[in-house]
Design an enzyme around this catalytic site. Structure first.
Site, PDB file in Angstrom:
ATOM      1  N   PRO A 130      53.522  40.793  60.532  1.00  0.00           N
ATOM      2  CG  PRO A 130      55.814  40.796  60.792  1.00  0.00           C
ATOM      3  CD  PRO A 130      54.611  40.019  61.122  1.00  0.00           C
ATOM      4  CD  GLU A 131      49.478  41.263  55.346  1.00  0.00           C
ATOM      5  OE1 GLU A 131      49.352  41.425  54.122  1.00  0.00           O
ATOM      6  OE2 GLU A 131      48.518  41.319  56.127  1.00  0.00           O
TER       7      GLU A 131
END
Length: 279
Positions: free
Chosen positions: A2-3
């Site tokens: 995840p960013e």
DNA sequence: AGCGGAACCTGTCGGC
DNA sequence: TGCCGACAGGTTCCGC
């Protein structure tokens, strides 16, 4: 995995469900993720506390507890939080179960076991938070700030954007997408960027992150939302993972190069390397 | 300063 | 089919 947009999606979805829920009991199936505390200390520190809210800082997910305490999590590549009905036995990559007082299960799972869970009494004590730079959705992130921050750095721009101590939240996917949208080569030495480029970079960063949040993040393989649904921003990616496909703007094949051991995708025609420093 | 390389750990995919 | 290497949305540490 995840960013920023994916973590923001998880924080928002958890925030709709877990505030005011008490953590009754924690089961630990594998404790690689625990930072700074042994398994017993981790349980003792959290059991009986109530979740006030969830928030995000950079790529970090933060559970705010009462009495005051914080659980700060970095999901790294494959970490996930999900809410589930009670289960008889943990699924293959389940690492921890948080039994909540309404009977639901908050599941922490992580295939590759890179993710971290850190418990602190004050946010200022969290090691994972200490070195984070500016949040790219904050007001302070503007052309004046970015122009000054880029000055003097010869680091290739794509790598510069992914340095969490400068801007917190951008990773491999969004760095490529933002540079494509701004029409800037990922290999541009950072201090070469002229004023116009700096302004495009700021506005495209904001635009893409906001749109990705609106689409609940990007699911390429692993990322799932709290309810196991997928994000939708993968349908809006222009270059990431699209080596050889025609550029949506000019039909030149999208190129893939290695920078700092990571794949970078870009359009060689729309994102030319500047010929000389623009002062 | 900044780069390359390796490490952390597990799974998948493509080539031979 | 089977083995082997490359690769994966991240970060950190070490050496040059």
């Amino acid at each position: 995995m995840p960013e920023l947009p994916e973590v923001e999606t998880i924080a928002r979805e958890l925030n709709a469900k877990v505030p005011r829920r008490r953590i009754d009991r924690i089961e630990i199936f594998r404790d690689d993720a625990l930072v700074g505390v042994p398994r017993k200390g981790f349980r003792a520190a959290l059991e009986g506390r109530t979740i006030r809210e969830c928030s995000r800082r950079g790529k970090l997910l933060i559970f705010h507890l009462a009495p005051e305490r914080y659980l700060v999590s970095h999901l790294r590549m494959t970490g996930k939080f999900a809410l589930s009905e009670p289960l008889a036995a943990p699924l293959p990559h389940h690492r921890l179960w948080f039994h909540l007082d309404d009977g639901t299960l908050l599941v922490y799972q992580d295939l590759r076991c890179f993710g971290t869970l850190e418990v602190v009494d004050r946010l200022a004590d969290a090691r994972s938070l200490a070195k984070l730079g500016i949040d790219p959705l904050s007001r302070r992130f503007n052309a004046a700030w970015l122009g000054a921050a880029l000055a003097g750095s010869r680091t290739p721009l794509k790598h510069w954007l992914m340095d969490q101590s400068r801007i917190a939240g951008l990773g491999n996917i969004y760095a490529s997408e933002i540079l494509y949208a701004a029409g800037i080569s990922p290999e541009t030495p950072s201090h070469w960027l002229d004023r116009d480029g700096v302004e495009r970079l700021v506005s495209e960063t904001r635009r893409i992150l906001r749109k990705a949040i609106e689409k609940n993040g990007t699911t390429i393989s692993d990322f799932r939302r709290v309810d196991e649904k997928m994000g939708e921003f993968q349908n809006f990616l222009r270059v990431y993972g699209k080596e050889g496909d025609p550029c949506p703007r000019c039909h030149t094949p999208i190129a893939r190069i290695r920078q700092q051991q990571r794949s970078t995708f870009f359009c060689p025609a729309c994102q030319p390397l500047p010929q000389f420093p623009a002062a």
